[in-house]
Design an enzyme around this catalytic site. Sequence first.
Site, short mmCIF file in Angstrom:
data_model
loop_
_atom_site.label_atom_id
_atom_site.label_comp_id
_atom_site.label_asym_id
_atom_site.label_seq_id
_atom_site.Cartn_x
_atom_site.Cartn_y
_atom_site.Cartn_z
N HIS A 189 -38.50 1.00 -9.09
CA HIS A 189 -38.32 0.24 -7.85
C HIS A 189 -39.66 -0.23 -7.31
O HIS A 189 -39.82 -1.36 -6.88
CB HIS A 189 -37.67 1.13 -6.78
N GLU A 431 -35.47 -12.57 -33.52
CA GLU A 431 -36.45 -11.52 -33.27
C GLU A 431 -36.37 -10.41 -34.31
O GLU A 431 -37.01 -9.37 -34.17
CB GLU A 431 -36.30 -10.96 -31.85
N ASP A 455 -40.35 -8.46 -30.32
CA ASP A 455 -39.64 -7.68 -31.33
C ASP A 455 -39.92 -8.17 -32.73
O ASP A 455 -40.00 -7.38 -33.67
CB ASP A 455 -38.12 -7.70 -31.05
N CYS A 502 -39.79 -17.10 -26.39
CA CYS A 502 -39.67 -16.34 -25.14
C CYS A 502 -40.40 -15.00 -25.19
O CYS A 502 -40.36 -14.25 -24.24
CB CYS A 502 -38.22 -16.17 -24.72
C1 PEP Z 1 -38.88 -10.34 -27.41
O1 PEP Z 1 -38.50 -9.42 -28.12
O2 PEP Z 1 -39.86 -11.06 -27.67
C2 PEP Z 1 -38.19 -10.64 -26.15
C3 PEP Z 1 -38.48 -11.71 -25.45
O3 PEP Z 1 -37.26 -9.75 -25.72
P1 PEP Z 1 -37.61 -8.31 -25.08
O4 PEP Z 1 -39.08 -8.28 -24.79
O5 PEP Z 1 -36.76 -8.23 -23.86
O6 PEP Z 1 -37.19 -7.38 -26.15
MG MG Z 2 -36.57 -8.58 -27.86
#
Ligand code: PEP
Ligand code: MG
Length: 601
Positions: A189, A431, A455, A502
């Site tokens: 939090h 990923e 990942d 991402c």
């Molecule tokens: C990633 O694996 O790059 C990703 C964006 O997802 P997370 O970091 O939530 O596993």
């Molecule tokens: Mg991921």
Amino acid sequence: MKEDSTLSPGIAIGRVYILDRTKPCILRHSIQDSHIEDEIQRFKEALSKSKAQLKEIREKAKKDIGSKHLYMLDAHIMMLKDATLSENTISIIREQKVNAEWALKESMEGFLKKFERISDEYISSRKKDIEQVIYRVLRNMIGHHEESLADLEEPVIIIAHDLTPSDTIQMKREKVLGFATDAGGKTSHTGIMASAFEIPAVVGLKNITERAKNGDSIIVDGIDGSVILSPDNETFQIFLKKQQRFKYYEKEMLKTRDLQAVTKDGQRVRLLSNIEYSDEVDLAIRYGAEGIGLYRTEYLYINKDSLPGEEEHFLDYKKVATRMKSGYSIIRTLDLGGDKFISETKSDGEGNPALGLRGIRLCLNRIDIFKTQLRGILRASHYGRLKLMYPMISGIDELKEANRVLQEVKDELKLKGIPFDHEIEVGAMIETPSASVIVDLLSDEADFFSIGTNDLIQYTLAIDRINEQVAYLYQPLHPSVLRILKGIISSAGKKGVPVSICGMMGGDPVHTLLLLGMGNIESISMDPHSIPKIKKFIRQILYKDAVRIADEVLSLRSIDEIKRYLSEEIPKIYPEDIEGHDVNRSAFLNRKEEVIAEQYV
Ligand code: PEP
Ligand code: MG
């Protein structure tokens, strides 16, 4: 990797104010039969007083900051209303003939025992909530006054073992320059509030309360995640400069907020934001995000007594859809398992959780949970531009199965006449190495791909992304990682399926350069604070340079060669901010989304 965790960038310089939230010392007393009812009464009164205090804080906070974030206080109020807690305590008083404080402490310990076997971060923050609530009741019983952050007169830097939601919610930006705590993590939090209020903070320092004394001068460096106690004059000057530069940098960067990310020779890429809870949309917009490229929805599931229902999903995603007016938002379906668990799914306790029942695997194993979320996303898609995306796809059958479940949910909604976007786009995260080599096959089942580099690197290099022992091997510039990335981007390009990034590589200028140079990237999603920096970088380079550099890098044989080459090339194409592109720093540090402005200091 550091043990501590920075949450909110910026530098705070000021004086220490120790907020004492240590646990009250409770002794056991036997009581006589004739005192039992009085003792129970005393407990009930403390309970009501605690509820009244929290409600008062809630009302005040609502006036000051609106209804956002109040759910954390609501959770504490709910705990106080929990019948088991008070029934247990009362029966301990009656049966053991002990004082109410002791009975409540026993009752709390019984409660916490249930969580003992589980050692993940989310469960420990649940435990923290229970302790914090009960300490309040105990303090009320023994007559301790709890100092409140609302009473602060001078601007200070708060040092505490941990902060409760009622502490953070009462924080005023003018009075709390920054804070540092022994406990906590990014998803605690405290972490969430620090980042929402943009107060420089470092948490998880383990023993800062033992080291700091009231009135000490202190620097909280939320950029590097460090805390300096009683700095000498030279250090003070260095940090003062760092603070000024950071402020200047932020101001300058925000000036480009409404400009597009387009290279000097016209290559356009959309910059989107990663968010972890829906209220972060506003922050993302402020930093110039053109949309949300990844909403990690796990937060809806953690720190909760029960699984979120369809309505909770719906309202949350509707909020995202309606607030992000200028672009689309990608809601990623649940990615629990791996390093995040909830007790209901029983995926904890797996020998090898990163390779276990995680992400889409968990969803396909618990269709009930999956469908509830899908219904929420679909219903919200009627109110704004939403896309949905599955995490951890490793094969075509999995993707087909997920789409089949989605179709079922769509049919159910259609039958009931509930509106939703029938054309909602559905994407797969790339990923896993397995997905990355069958992008051409997956193309038939997905409207878009989003590369989760965090990942992908972990699984490609066989490096546990949260294991400090092997952190040095986590190398985004490893030739194998770069080849895999190139492969994904090329395959998707051939099939005409748009690709986004991402993972955290997207928030690093050097990595962004290489990714852009590898082919047609539609968008890059990153932590909101990184957007201005990446935008500035993209606007000052030529796409053809990115392509040339990426080509050359792909022909090199080792990380060292790649870094050496980049440190020579980058200054040629981006001379302005040369020290900002220390390749060594980028390569090592991009794993932490929090390390964002370091290059500019
Ligand atoms: C990633 O694996 O790059 C990703 C964006 O997802 P997370 O970091 O939530 O596993
Ligand atoms: Mg991921």
